[in-house]
Design an enzyme around this catalytic site. Structure first.
Site, PDB file in Angstrom:
ATOM      1  N   LYS A   1       0.867  -1.187   0.000  1.00 10.95           N
ATOM      2  CA  LYS A   1       0.000   0.000   0.000  1.00 10.95           C
ATOM      3  C   LYS A   1       0.897   1.229   0.000  1.00 10.95           C
ATOM      4  O   LYS A   1       2.041   1.164   0.450  1.00 10.95           O
ATOM      5  CB  LYS A   1      -0.880  -0.001   1.263  1.00 10.95           C
ATOM      6  CG  LYS A   1      -2.089   0.880   1.179  1.00 10.95           C
ATOM      7  CD  LYS A   1      -3.250   0.232   0.439  1.00 10.95           C
ATOM      8  CE  LYS A   1      -4.398   1.212   0.252  1.00 10.95           C
ATOM      9  NZ  LYS A   1      -5.595   0.545  -0.291  1.00 10.95           N
TER      10      LYS A   1
ATOM     11  N   ASP B   1      -6.978   4.550  -4.459  1.00 14.15           N
ATOM     12  CA  ASP B   1      -7.639   4.412  -3.145  1.00 14.15           C
ATOM     13  C   ASP B   1      -8.236   5.801  -2.885  1.00 14.15           C
ATOM     14  O   ASP B   1      -8.470   6.556  -3.843  1.00 14.15           O
ATOM     15  CB  ASP B   1      -6.626   3.988  -2.059  1.00 14.15           C
ATOM     16  CG  ASP B   1      -7.292   3.598  -0.740  1.00 14.15           C
ATOM     17  OD1 ASP B   1      -7.840   2.494  -0.653  1.00 14.15           O
ATOM     18  OD2 ASP B   1      -7.291   4.411   0.213  1.00 14.15           O
TER      19      ASP B   1
HETATM   20  P1  NDP Z   1     -12.899   8.102  -2.527  1.00 16.06           P
HETATM   21  O1  NDP Z   1     -11.821   9.105  -2.333  1.00 16.06           O
HETATM   22  O2  NDP Z   1     -13.460   7.898  -3.887  1.00 16.06           O
HETATM   23  O3  NDP Z   1     -14.121   8.403  -1.553  1.00 16.06           O
HETATM   24  C1  NDP Z   1     -13.958   8.431  -0.175  1.00 16.06           C
HETATM   25  C2  NDP Z   1     -15.284   8.775   0.461  1.00 16.06           C
HETATM   26  O4  NDP Z   1     -15.167   8.659   1.864  1.00 16.06           O
HETATM   27  C3  NDP Z   1     -15.731  10.211   0.195  1.00 16.06           C
HETATM   28  O5  NDP Z   1     -17.116  10.276   0.235  1.00 16.06           O
HETATM   29  C4  NDP Z   1     -15.126  10.950   1.385  1.00 16.06           C
HETATM   30  O6  NDP Z   1     -15.769  12.160   1.699  1.00 16.06           O
HETATM   31  C5  NDP Z   1     -15.316   9.932   2.487  1.00 16.06           C
HETATM   32  N1  NDP Z   1     -14.268  10.119   3.508  1.00 16.06           N
HETATM   33  C6  NDP Z   1     -12.926  10.056   3.336  1.00 16.06           C
HETATM   34  N2  NDP Z   1     -12.277  10.297   4.487  1.00 16.06           N
HETATM   35  C7  NDP Z   1     -13.237  10.537   5.391  1.00 16.06           C
HETATM   36  C8  NDP Z   1     -13.220  10.848   6.763  1.00 16.06           C
HETATM   37  N3  NDP Z   1     -12.057  10.987   7.439  1.00 16.06           N
HETATM   38  N4  NDP Z   1     -14.406  10.986   7.390  1.00 16.06           N
HETATM   39  C9  NDP Z   1     -15.586  10.836   6.723  1.00 16.06           C
HETATM   40  N5  NDP Z   1     -15.656  10.545   5.407  1.00 16.06           N
HETATM   41  C10 NDP Z   1     -14.507  10.398   4.768  1.00 16.06           C
HETATM   42  O7  NDP Z   1     -12.300   6.720  -1.948  1.00 16.06           O
HETATM   43  P2  NDP Z   1     -12.766   5.239  -2.228  1.00 16.06           P
HETATM   44  O8  NDP Z   1     -14.238   5.199  -2.415  1.00 16.06           O
HETATM   45  O9  NDP Z   1     -11.875   4.679  -3.257  1.00 16.06           O
HETATM   46  O10 NDP Z   1     -12.370   4.538  -0.855  1.00 16.06           O
HETATM   47  C11 NDP Z   1     -13.262   4.445   0.263  1.00 16.06           C
HETATM   48  C12 NDP Z   1     -12.808   3.352   1.202  1.00 16.06           C
HETATM   49  O11 NDP Z   1     -12.791   2.099   0.485  1.00 16.06           O
HETATM   50  C13 NDP Z   1     -11.402   3.490   1.771  1.00 16.06           C
HETATM   51  O12 NDP Z   1     -11.363   2.934   3.074  1.00 16.06           O
HETATM   52  C14 NDP Z   1     -10.553   2.640   0.842  1.00 16.06           C
HETATM   53  O13 NDP Z   1      -9.357   2.204   1.456  1.00 16.06           O
HETATM   54  C15 NDP Z   1     -11.510   1.493   0.596  1.00 16.06           C
HETATM   55  N6  NDP Z   1     -11.260   0.685  -0.584  1.00 16.06           N
HETATM   56  C16 NDP Z   1     -11.197   1.259  -1.830  1.00 16.06           C
HETATM   57  C17 NDP Z   1     -10.981   0.475  -2.934  1.00 16.06           C
HETATM   58  C18 NDP Z   1     -11.028   1.031  -4.316  1.00 16.06           C
HETATM   59  O14 NDP Z   1     -10.987   0.231  -5.271  1.00 16.06           O
HETATM   60  N7  NDP Z   1     -11.138   2.327  -4.507  1.00 16.06           N
HETATM   61  C19 NDP Z   1     -10.713  -0.975  -2.815  1.00 16.06           C
HETATM   62  C20 NDP Z   1     -10.898  -1.489  -1.468  1.00 16.06           C
HETATM   63  C21 NDP Z   1     -11.121  -0.670  -0.420  1.00 16.06           C
HETATM   64  P3  NDP Z   1     -15.056  13.568   1.304  1.00 16.06           P
HETATM   65  O15 NDP Z   1     -15.222  13.671  -0.173  1.00 16.06           O
HETATM   66  O16 NDP Z   1     -15.792  14.577   2.090  1.00 16.06           O
HETATM   67  O17 NDP Z   1     -13.616  13.429   1.729  1.00 16.06           O
END
Ligand code: NDP
Length: 447
Positions: free
Chosen positions: A128, A168
């Protein structure tokens, strides 16, 4: 020494050697807890320092990332890549750009990735990376210059057979494009297999964008089916509104569920009649705006800036935002309101307390390392297409993803049963993920 004492001694030593990394401690503690059950049966898995080696990354890279903003000011961020374990294949895992990123967070994510990747059944190791760079409010050119600077150091450490990063939080198709462009320029070769999540015209795979969210929905559907239920008529909460959340919402609704709430880090939206996915994609993916813009444009949607999204009564909860977003108190409210399924789209969104509540209250729980493995699994499918200079259809790739997720659920369920903890998919995922990596490490000697 008794197994409990042996594992406690390993954990105490890990706390001492990795001070100030609470997320990493949390991820390791959960896995070690499950491993006690394995060691009771097969004590040889503690031989040759296997557990200690598993908890120590093979390599940890930290580097300076200087970049210039549109006004000519110089900024310095920190870049990370933790190459945790390559016993099963090249390191594989995403890059996260978020101001909260530090070494402990990247280590927790890399550690989880080892077991997740093992569970997919595909030949990929765990790694990662990321940076404490905050993409919010940055211009397109600033994002490009940052990505180019980040890759200028990272490129010497990655490669098709060495380490294959993906996206991510904060890293989507746009960022992968800039990262790939700079890699191609520095390496002087078009090596498609070096990054996944690429654009379709230059080596990307259909379904990769949707894969984590779709995979989560397929996994949850299988968990529901296992307990004699389906998404039909279920009220579902999906936290977040990023890549994982959007496509989880889309697939859950296609499968018959109604998604009644989603969020970003500033607010949550209640929408009892379901989500207009095309509108949400327009707000988040095209215009890159906050969820409040969705509420302004969709009738019946209500914006909440107070309280928690988990206060809303639902049948199924799918946390898809970030780590530790759902704590013990939230879990108790979910249970009191009749929620009986939780599956994690995000990595480690449930605190240890919350997982305890799921166990006490009989909530069926799919942990992230199993439930969100669809993203990395489809990345591995992208690598397969790159290696064979081929590109598969949407339906074929989606079907491969669905089969992989069903298989992961079945593996978790059967392993939990085999080890005397039927229905505990945390134990099932940890043990099944561990055994494959451990067997490979034992076969490959003390390295
Ligand atoms: P994105 O950046 O596309 O979206 C993240 C989302 O989570 C946004 O809505 C964001 O809101 C919110 N968010 C982020 N940080 C916080 C926080 N501290 N408190 C509250 N809300 C928060 O990321 P992904 O959708 O790609 O990833 C989301 C999760 O899924 C992560 O844990 C990631 O590790 C996991 N994941 C992702 C994969 C992928 O293929 N993308 C694969 C497997 C797991 P805002 O816009 O306001 O920051």
């Amino acid at each position: 020494m008794a197994i409990d004492d042996k594992v406690s001694a390993i954990y105490d030593e890990l706390l001492k050697r990795n001070a100030g990394e609470p997320e990493f401690h949390q991820a390791v503690a959960e896995v070690l807890d499950s491993l006690k059950i394995v060691l009771e049966k097969d004590e040889h898995y503690a031989d040759d320092g296997l557990i200690q080696r598993l908890c120590e990354p093979e390599r940890q890279l930290i580097f300076r990332v200087p970049w210039t903003d549109d006004e000519g000011n110089v900024h310095v961020n920190r870049g990370f890549r933790v190459q945790f374990n390559s016993a099963l294949g090249p390191y594989k895992g995403g890059l996260r750009f978020h101001p909260s990123v530090n070494l402990g967070i990247i280590k927790f994510l890399g550690f989880e990735q080892i077991f997740k990747n093992s569970l997919t059944g595909l030949p990929i190791g765990g790694g990662k990376g990321g940076s404490d760079f905050d993409p919010k409010g940055k211009s397109d050119r600033e994002i490009m210059r940052f990505c180019q600077s980040f890759m200028t150091e990272l490129y010497r450490h990655i490669g098709e057979y060495r380490d294959v990063p993906a996206g991510d939080i904060g890293v989507g198709g746009r960022e992968i494009g800039y990262l790939f462009g700079q890699y191609r320029r520095l390496a002087n070769q078009h090596e498609s297999g070096v990054l996944t999540g690429k654009g379709l015209a230059w080596g990307g795979s259909l379904v990769r964008t949707e894969a984590t969210g779709y995979g989560l929905a397929y996994f949850t559907q299988e968990m529901l089916k296992h307990h004699g239920e389906s998404f039909e008529g279920k009220k579902v909460i999906v936290s977040g509104s990023g890549n994982v959340a959007i496509y989880a919402i889309q697939k859950v609704q296609e499968l018959g569920g109604t998604v009644i709430a989603f969020s970003d880090s500033g607010a949550w939206v209640e929408c009892q009649d379901g989500v207009d996915v095309e509108k949400l994609r327009d707000v988040k993916e095209v215009r890159r705006e906050r969820v409040s813009a969705y509420v302004d444009e969709v009738e019946g949607a209500v914006l909440h800036e107070e309280g928690s999204i988990w206060d809303l009564p639902c049948d199924v909860a799918l946390p898809c935002a970030t780590q530790n977003e759902l704590n013990g108190d939230h879990a108790r409210v979910l249970a009191d309101n009749g929620c009986s399924y939780v599956a994690e789209g995000a990595n480690m969104p449930s605190t240890a307390d919350a997982i305890e509540v799921y166990r006490e209250r009989g909530i069926h729980f799919g942990p992230g390392k199993a439930a969100n493995a669809g993203g990395v699994a489809t990345s591995a499918l992208e690598m397969q297409q790159n290696a064979s200079r081929d590109s598969w259809t949407f339906d074929y790739t989606d079907e491969r993803l669905r089969e992989i997720m069903i298989n992961i659920f079945k593996t978790c369920a059967s392993t939990a049963k085999e080890y005397g903890h039927e229905g505990d998919y945390v134990i099932g995922a940890n043990i099944a993920g561990f055994k494959k990596v451990a067997d490979a490490m034992l076969a490959q000697g003390i390295i």
